[in-house]
Every structure is written in C-alpha cells, then in structure tokens.
Design an enzyme around this catalytic site. Structure first.
Site, short mmCIF file in Angstrom:
data_model
loop_
_atom_site.label_atom_id
_atom_site.label_comp_id
_atom_site.label_asym_id
_atom_site.label_seq_id
_atom_site.Cartn_x
_atom_site.Cartn_y
_atom_site.Cartn_z
N VAL A 1 1.73 9.64 3.08
CA VAL A 1 1.57 9.20 4.48
C VAL A 1 2.76 9.58 5.36
O VAL A 1 2.72 9.36 6.57
CB VAL A 1 1.27 7.69 4.63
N TYR B 1 -6.83 11.05 -2.12
CA TYR B 1 -7.51 9.74 -2.05
C TYR B 1 -9.01 9.88 -1.83
O TYR B 1 -9.63 10.74 -2.44
CB TYR B 1 -6.90 8.86 -0.94
N LYS C 1 4.36 9.98 -6.37
CA LYS C 1 3.54 9.55 -7.50
C LYS C 1 3.38 10.68 -8.53
O LYS C 1 3.16 10.42 -9.71
CB LYS C 1 2.16 9.08 -7.00
N1 GLN Z 1 4.67 4.04 0.49
C1 GLN Z 1 3.29 4.16 0.84
C2 GLN Z 1 2.56 2.89 0.46
O1 GLN Z 1 2.88 2.36 -0.55
C3 GLN Z 1 2.70 5.32 0.10
C4 GLN Z 1 1.23 5.50 0.40
C5 GLN Z 1 0.82 6.93 0.67
O2 GLN Z 1 1.61 7.83 0.90
N2 GLN Z 1 -0.46 7.12 0.73
O3 GLN Z 1 1.73 2.40 1.18
#
Ligand code: GLN
Length: 308
Positions: free
Chosen positions: A262, A244, A68
């Site tokens: 994640v 987050y 992102k």
């Molecule tokens: N690809 C994961 C999702 O869209 C990315 C989310 C993350 O890394 N927090 O759920």
C-alpha cells in the site's frame, strides 16, 4: 519476444502517468495519506546485469506488504516448507481484502502468507528471541535480497502504522487465541509494523525481483540467497495471491508474478529474465498501485511476455 530497452520503459511510464489520477494514496495510515500521488517510477534489472530506470526510481517509499515476500523467504529458510504450510499458513487465494478477518473464525489457519493475517503468522515463525531480534534478522535478509545496504526504517511511518494498527492487532490476537500464532503477539506485531515501514526504492525492489527471477541467486554477486525451491514457491504465490483480491484480474491483464504494497510499490519477477520494480503511490480500491499496474501491463504487451 521484444527486448527490454530504455525507450520502452519511458513509454510505459508515459502510458502509466494518466492512471495516477485514478487512484488515491492509502488513507488508513496517516503517514501514507500525505505522500505525493503523482510520483511514478519504474526500474527493470535483467539477469545479465543491465538496469534501466525511468521516472522516480530513487525516491524512497515504504515497502509495506512487499515485506511479506522477504518474511516468507526467511521463514522458509528458518522452518522449511513442510512446517510452515502444514501448520501455520495456507497456499490459497482468498478473494477477500488484504486485512480481512472473516475467514479466521471458520478456518483458523490464514489462507496465504500475503494477506495480513498470514504474514503476521509467518513473522511469528521467524527465529529470534524477541520482536527486535526477528526484525534485525529480517532487515539483514532484506538488505541482501535488495542488494542495498542503505535500507532502513522510516520512523514516522512506523509510528503511524503502530498507532493506527488496530485491525492488525485484532488479527494477531485472534491468531493467538486460536493457537495459530507463535510467540508474543505484541512482539510479533512490532516486527510486522517495522518491516512494513522500511524505506526502499523502485531500484531496490527490482533487484529483489531479479533474485527471485534468478531462482534465488543474486545475479550480480552469484551468491545464493534462498533455495531455488523457495524462490519457486514465492513466485507461484505472487501470481495467485500477490495482488490480493485483484490477483485474478492482474494475472489476466499482466500475466506474470508480482507483489504489491500500500506504499505504492509493486515488485514483479520474470523467471530467467528480469526483475521489475514500480512505484506509484496512488492506489486502486484494492490497495494496488493504479499507475503501477498500468506500467506493468504496458511492458507485458510491449515485450509479449505473458506466461499464458
Ligand atoms: N502495513 C500494511 C498493513 O498492515 C500493509 C498492507 C499492504 O501493504 N497491503 O495494513
């Protein structure tokens, strides 16, 4: 302030090891479920060209939400700050989980570019005739920011994300229904799933952190890869929203900008000093690397580098 050195990184790693047992790999993406949760690595790249690595810094992992940061950088380059933040995405933390849909109905505009809804909206603004074209441009930008030609898609992770990505589809179609998504939702989602499934290493993301720390200029080649103001915006959002609904706690504990994914990666950036990449796939309940946070906390105390 103490200087970073190899032994400090190794001590941070030993400190962090205990925390791998406190987390679990992401369970909602089948590909991530089977990753070895005991892996742990940390790499620091200073702006004067030194690189220190300890542990599993060359093991590839999927970049997930750290992508992102790259998407935001490209969208800022393509569309500019005013366009992006006045109409498409906000600059405020949510306190909600990263994939939450709850505020979209009341506020329409996603709160920030680092929650899933915000990132999907950002990918929609990236120039390209199709999802494939947007992804091709994203990948090029990725390689430059990480200083690595070898970054490529992990096909297995991509298929796994796509198969289980209904929550992201819900976010994208909701944005589309409220006229907050540019382009075709399926194409945008495909570019989003692909960018999350790119394989990187802790060394790659340490370089990304170093470019951000160096105000948008690659510290190795001297090439400007993003405007200084865009690097500043990204660093600021990393501090307020990068972890987050754990961002506030992280700011108190660690005290410098970082962005997690994640897949277990965290990129941290210390302006005018260094980038740090950590990889530890066992996650805390908020989806942030449990051991990764411990390693960054250790380094923060050892170097006495908290911003506040
Ligand atoms: N690809 C994961 C999702 O869209 C990315 C989310 C993350 O890394 N927090 O759920």
């Amino acid at each position: 302030m103490a200087e970073i050195c190899q032994s400090m990184l190794e001590d941070a790693l030993s400190y962090g090891r205990a925390f791998t047992k406190e987390g679990k790999t992401a369970q909602y993406i089948p590909y991530l479920r089977q990753v070895d949760r005991d892996l742990l690595g940390v790499c620091a790249e200073t702006l004067d060209g030194r690189r220190f690595s300890a542990g599993d810094t060359r093991v590839p992992f999927t970049v997930q939400s750290i992508a992102k940061v790259v998407a935001l950088s490209l969208a800022l380059q393509d569309r500019g700050e005013r366009y992006l933040f006045s109409g498409r995405v906000g600059l405020e933390p949510t306190g909600d989980p990263f994939n939450s849909i709850i505020r979209l109905e009341t506020d329409r505009k996603p709160y920030n570019p680092f929650i899933n809804a915000g990132a999907i909206a950002v990918v929609g603004t990236i120039k390209g005739h199709s999802g494939a074209d947007k992804f091709r441009r994203l990948l090029e930008h990725f390689k430059k920011l990480c200083g690595s030609e070898t970054i490529a898609l992990c096909q297995e992770a991509y298929l796994s994300e796509r198969e289980t990505g209904d929550k992201n589809r819900a976010l994208a179609y909701h944005l589309k229904a409220t006229k907050m998504l540019e382009g075709d939702a399926r194409e945008v989602l495909d570019a989003y799933f692909r960018m999350c499934s790119l394989y990187v290493t802790a060394e790659d993301i340490a370089h990304l952190g170093a470019v951000l720390a160096n105000r948008g200029v690659d510290p190795g080649t001297g090439e400007r890869l993003m405007e200084a103001n865009h690097a500043r915006i990204i660093r600021t959002l990393m501090l307020t929203c990068g972890m987050y609904d754990g961002s506030g706690q992280f700011a108190v504990k660690v005290g410098y900008p970082a962005k997690s994914g994640v897949g277990g990666g965290i990129v941290a950036t210390l302006v005018d000093r260094m980038g740090i990449g950590v990889f530890g796939p066992a996650l805390d309940p908020r989806g942030n690397s449990a051991a990764g946070i411990a390693v960054l906390e250790y380094l923060s105390q050892a170097m006495d580098i908290r911003l506040f």
